[in-house]
Motif scaffolding. Sequence first.
Motif, PDB file in Angstrom:
ATOM      1  N   THR A 117      25.659 -41.774  -9.286  1.00  8.10           N
ATOM      2  CA  THR A 117      24.273 -41.795  -8.802  1.00  8.10           C
ATOM      3  C   THR A 117      24.268 -41.427  -7.326  1.00  8.10           C
ATOM      4  N   GLN A 118      23.088 -41.022  -6.858  1.00  7.86           N
ATOM      5  CA  GLN A 118      23.003 -40.583  -5.455  1.00  7.86           C
ATOM      6  C   GLN A 118      23.381 -41.721  -4.499  1.00  7.86           C
ATOM      7  N   SER A 119      22.919 -42.948  -4.837  1.00  9.34           N
ATOM      8  CA  SER A 119      23.187 -44.039  -3.888  1.00  9.34           C
ATOM      9  C   SER A 119      24.661 -44.449  -3.930  1.00  9.34           C
ATOM     10  N   GLN A 132      26.564 -41.850  -2.058  1.00  6.79           N
ATOM     11  CA  GLN A 132      26.363 -42.031  -0.618  1.00  6.79           C
ATOM     12  C   GLN A 132      27.245 -43.168  -0.087  1.00  6.79           C
ATOM     13  N   LEU A 192      31.426 -34.527  -5.169  1.00  5.18           N
ATOM     14  CA  LEU A 192      31.467 -35.585  -4.149  1.00  5.18           C
ATOM     15  C   LEU A 192      32.823 -35.574  -3.433  1.00  5.18           C
TER      16      LEU A 192
END
Length: 269
Positions: free
Chosen positions: A163-165, A168, A194
């Motif tokens: 997921t994006q979070s 991150q 990533l």
Amino acid sequence: MVKSADSKIQPVDLILYKSRGEKIVCLTAYDFRTAQIVDSAGIDLILVGDSLANVFAGCNNTYEIGMTEMVYHTKVVSRGIKKALLVADMPFLSFQVSVEEALKNASELLKAGAKAIKLEGATELTLKIVEKLTEIGIPVVGHLGYTPQSAGVLGIGKVQGRTQSSAQDIFEQARSLEMAGAIALVLELIPQELASQITQSLRIPTIGIGAGLGCDGQILVIDDMLGKTDLNLKFVKKYLDLEKEMRRALLAYASDVRSERFPEENNSF
Ligand code: KIV
């Protein structure tokens, strides 16, 4: 490549590989003879991983081994190495408790022959530990993404950073580990995009396992790539079917003994 007096690859050399665009080739090893063969094949970095628990000792997880086992296998492996950089894993609860405990245990691994230690995660305490170890001269390799010591929370063998979070989070943890002084990062089971982004944004090298081609180096568990384990893992390429070869040899031996074809005249005195 810069060499020390004993011509072993040094922790600081890893960054030179990255700056030259030279891939860092890494494997695990747990015993003397395997370490000798891996070293003489020109593998750059040998990790005494806490995968020792699953691969060598038949445990279901990495919690079941501690400093006693890691120190013993680090000593054993170090006897087989002439050139490769030897890194040893900090096992479960050998560092997660306090900076003092981490310092004591890391120095045990260094005394056993490791030239750097590896630890999982990037909690506030872990980052303090990396800073402290670096400050006193113990090189640290970080480990992000899927971290087997947290398998209970993450889910066994589950790809992280989808997921994006969470992507991150991993990205920021990587930056924090570099800032804290880590000399390299293992990136395990994360999407290749990533891993590539992290690799490009860091000065220190990344070593991937299930993290795609974009990393600065690759690592595999030796038993997996030699086909000695019965696992079929997507991120592993089997370069040998050692289980099949061993079975073939063992059946031939048993048959020879039973039919008195072994020992032969030239095996006898
Ligand atoms: O313990 C281990 O072998 C590892 C590698 C898989 C990176 O951490």
